[in-house]
Scaffold this motif. Structure first.
Motif, PDB file in Angstrom:
ATOM      1  N   THR A 151     -40.140 -10.122 -19.013  1.00 32.88           N
ATOM      2  CA  THR A 151     -38.812  -9.142 -19.595  1.00 32.88           C
ATOM      3  C   THR A 151     -39.100  -7.941 -20.557  1.00 32.88           C
ATOM      4  OG1 THR A 151     -37.614 -11.395 -20.677  1.00 32.88           O
ATOM      5  CG2 THR A 151     -37.556 -10.083 -17.893  1.00 32.88           C
ATOM      6  N   ASP A 152     -39.522  -8.006 -21.784  1.00 31.96           N
ATOM      7  CA  ASP A 152     -39.824  -7.715 -22.799  1.00 31.96           C
ATOM      8  C   ASP A 152     -40.450  -6.253 -22.123  1.00 31.96           C
ATOM      9  OD1 ASP A 152     -38.641  -8.766 -24.345  1.00 31.96           O
ATOM     10  OD2 ASP A 152     -41.029  -9.632 -25.319  1.00 31.96           O
ATOM     11  N   GLU A 155     -38.161  -4.231 -19.797  1.00 26.52           N
ATOM     12  CA  GLU A 155     -37.324  -3.623 -20.875  1.00 26.52           C
ATOM     13  C   GLU A 155     -37.794  -2.131 -21.541  1.00 26.52           C
ATOM     14  OE1 GLU A 155     -36.118  -5.933 -24.129  1.00 26.52           O
ATOM     15  OE2 GLU A 155     -33.904  -4.974 -23.692  1.00 26.52           O
ATOM     16  N   TYR A 184     -33.461 -18.017 -18.500  1.00 19.92           N
ATOM     17  CA  TYR A 184     -33.575 -16.888 -19.299  1.00 19.92           C
ATOM     18  C   TYR A 184     -34.323 -15.404 -19.009  1.00 19.92           C
ATOM     19  CZ  TYR A 184     -34.222 -14.529 -24.246  1.00 19.92           C
ATOM     20  OH  TYR A 184     -35.041 -13.329 -25.593  1.00 19.92           O
ATOM     21  N   ARG A 185     -35.736 -15.929 -18.825  1.00 23.27           N
ATOM     22  CA  ARG A 185     -36.229 -14.232 -18.203  1.00 23.27           C
ATOM     23  C   ARG A 185     -34.680 -13.854 -16.947  1.00 23.27           C
ATOM     24  NH1 ARG A 185     -42.412 -13.776 -18.600  1.00 23.27           N
ATOM     25  NH2 ARG A 185     -42.355 -14.016 -20.770  1.00 23.27           N
ATOM     26  N   LYS A 187     -31.754 -14.457 -16.417  1.00 24.17           N
ATOM     27  CA  LYS A 187     -30.606 -13.918 -17.005  1.00 24.17           C
ATOM     28  C   LYS A 187     -30.693 -12.591 -17.770  1.00 24.17           C
ATOM     29  CE  LYS A 187     -28.209 -18.580 -18.455  1.00 24.17           C
ATOM     30  NZ  LYS A 187     -28.393 -19.335 -19.507  1.00 24.17           N
ATOM     31  N   LYS A 188     -32.010 -12.401 -18.171  1.00 28.37           N
ATOM     32  CA  LYS A 188     -32.353 -11.377 -19.122  1.00 28.37           C
ATOM     33  C   LYS A 188     -32.519  -9.852 -17.804  1.00 28.37           C
ATOM     34  CE  LYS A 188     -34.814 -10.122 -22.655  1.00 28.37           C
ATOM     35  NZ  LYS A 188     -35.774  -9.656 -23.712  1.00 28.37           N
ATOM     36  N   LYS A 191     -29.349  -8.815 -16.808  1.00 29.15           N
ATOM     37  CA  LYS A 191     -28.648  -8.086 -17.967  1.00 29.15           C
ATOM     38  C   LYS A 191     -29.477  -6.869 -18.545  1.00 29.15           C
ATOM     39  CE  LYS A 191     -26.222  -7.930 -22.395  1.00 29.15           C
ATOM     40  NZ  LYS A 191     -26.679  -7.110 -22.331  1.00 29.15           N
ATOM     41  N   ILE A 192     -30.798  -6.405 -18.056  1.00 24.69           N
ATOM     42  CA  ILE A 192     -31.383  -5.316 -18.454  1.00 24.69           C
ATOM     43  C   ILE A 192     -31.191  -4.030 -17.181  1.00 24.69           C
ATOM     44  CG2 ILE A 192     -34.108  -4.259 -18.233  1.00 24.69           C
ATOM     45  CD1 ILE A 192     -34.560  -7.076 -19.085  1.00 24.69           C
ATOM     46  N   ASP A 195     -27.790  -3.372 -17.758  1.00 32.88           N
ATOM     47  CA  ASP A 195     -26.816  -2.160 -18.445  1.00 32.88           C
ATOM     48  C   ASP A 195     -28.028  -0.866 -18.139  1.00 32.88           C
ATOM     49  OD1 ASP A 195     -26.655  -3.747 -19.552  1.00 32.88           O
ATOM     50  OD2 ASP A 195     -27.704  -4.695 -21.148  1.00 32.88           O
TER      51      ASP A 195
END
Ligand SMILES: Cc1ncc(COP(=O)(O)O)c(C=O)c1O
Length: 398
Positions: A151-152, A155, A184-185, A187-188, A191-192, A195
């Motif tokens: 997910t980094d 982003e 975790y990923r 959810k991330k 969110k990404i 946004d």
């Protein structure tokens, strides 16, 4: 006649995947190629009973045209299945499709103009790549590790391609890698995407087939604004020949989706929708899934054991917690299309990694399917593959 085809039609007739599957169809070949469920696990008798009941009770209805969104009783049953997957939905949010493949195609048709960006895991499901390409998409891959899409990296890509049309992901027991995205990923990712105002297409045909690790809720569970479009299917938990899948999405999106669905095929086969619905009344689907999961767990563990025994010591392979696939990387092997040829000579088949990458192909990679072969075939097939790998590695030395 010279046909003036649209850009959706590939220019040449080369279809590497079809060639691979054709070579693997030889009865002498042990094939870990296709993503096929085990036919001996199809509930044939129960389906037959359900079909008889449907003809007796609803013969004239099921042979008539019907609504594009699908049979309402089956959609209500899907609401219950979704509740078990920790997703609360209303009837308006659920539509029946002719396999989740149809939903992938219709969503691409709804959202993609030529040149539009789609973000996917790299590697990803090859028939999704084919669909996105047919609409002229620019497919941008996000690298993965054992925890799923990074997910980094996502982003960064979302910043580079703010106009991307959607993110396509297979979070559970991914095809082709067998990997599962962590909570975790998930959810991330949600969110990404939120946004950046980019929708997510969550493709989940394998999620119910979990035999290890802890349950992780779908991305749709974490979706608060309707940005996640969720797809699933009866193909892997019942039978793919039914061509029965479903979509769960925001109501306004569903309204438009149903219009396109109507253009494509008016509606999914009404008879089969009723049969599946009757089957879900007659049979404990949870028990059926548990039974097939048990068999697939055994086959996956056996395949991993054989890989560790017969492949070179430096092999990397995924350790799936469910689904039907193991992803393998053998350093030094190079182009696995060459390995494929060696394997065919030794009567064993798989799908080379090159079929699944939207971006750069990672050498030495390939996908193995374990659901469709019995114990003896898995034992013998992996042994033959080990021999073929040794041949290629010794050729590559010179
Ligand atoms: C990730 C993925 N999505 C979708 C599909 C298509 O499934 P269906 O039979 O529901 O069309 C498959 C089939 O293998 C798949 O692996």
């Amino acid at each position: 006649m010279k046909f003036r085809y649209t850009k959706s039609v590939p220019k040449n007739n080369d279809n590497a995947t079809a060639e691979i599957l054709k070579a693997a169809a030889n009865p002498k070949v042990i094939s870990f190629g296709g993503g096929l469920p085990a036919p001996e696990l199809f509930p044939v008798e129960e389906m037959k009973t359900a079909a008889d009941k449907v003809f007796d009770k609803y013969g004239k209805v099921v042979l008539q045209y019907s609504e594009a969104i699908g049979y309402s009783k089956l959609r209500k049953q899907i609401i219950d299945l979704m509740k078990e997957r920790k997703v609360e939905v209303k009837l308006d949010n659920v539509g029946i499709v002719t396999g989740s493949q149809q939903a992938i195609d219709l969503i691409a048709r709804m959202l993609l103009n030529p040149g539009d960006v789609v973000i996917t895991e790299d590697p990803t499901y090859l028939a999704a790549i084919d669909v996105f390409n047919s609409y002229g998409a620019n497919i941008v891959g996000v690298s993965m590790d054992d925890d799923g899409m990074k997910t980094d990296d996502l982003e960064k890509l979302v910043k580079k391609y703010p106009e991307a049309k959607f993110i396509y992901t297979i979070p559970n027991f991914q095809n082709p890698t067998g990997r599962t995205m962590t909570e975790y990923r998930r959810k991330k990712l949600v969110k990404i995407a939120k946004d950046a105002e980019i929708p997510v297409v969550e493709d989940d045909p394998y999620g119910a087939i979990r035999y290890a690790g802890n349950y992780v809720p779908p991305l749709k569970h974490f979706d608060r604004d309707g940005g996640v479009i969720y797809l699933s299917s009866f193909s892997k938990i019942l039978a793919p020949g039914l061509r029965m899948g479903w979509i769960v999405a925001d109501k306004s999106f569903m309204n438009k989706f149903v219009m396109l669905k109507q253009n494509a095929d008016l509606h999914t086969d009404n008879l089969t929708q009723y049969i599946v619905s009757q089957f879900l009344i007659d049979v404990d689907i949870k028990k059926h899934i548990k039974d097939i999961t048990h068999v697939y767990e055994h086959r996956a563990n056996l395949m991993v054991k054989q890989i560790d025994k017969y492949f070179p010591q430096n092999v990397n392979h995924s350790n799936p917690e469910g689904g039907m696939f193991i992803w393998v990387e053998v350093p030094g092997v190079g182009d696995t299309n060459e390995l494929f040829k060696a394997c065919i000579r030794n009567n064993v088949a798989f799908v080379p990694g090159s079929s699944f990458f939207a971006g750069d192909i990672k050498p030495g990679t390939f996908r193995l399917n374990f659901s469709n072969m019995n114990d003896d075939q898995i034992k013998e097939g992996i042994k033959r593959m080990g021999k073929s790998i040794a041949e290629i590695l010794s050729d590559n030395k010179y």
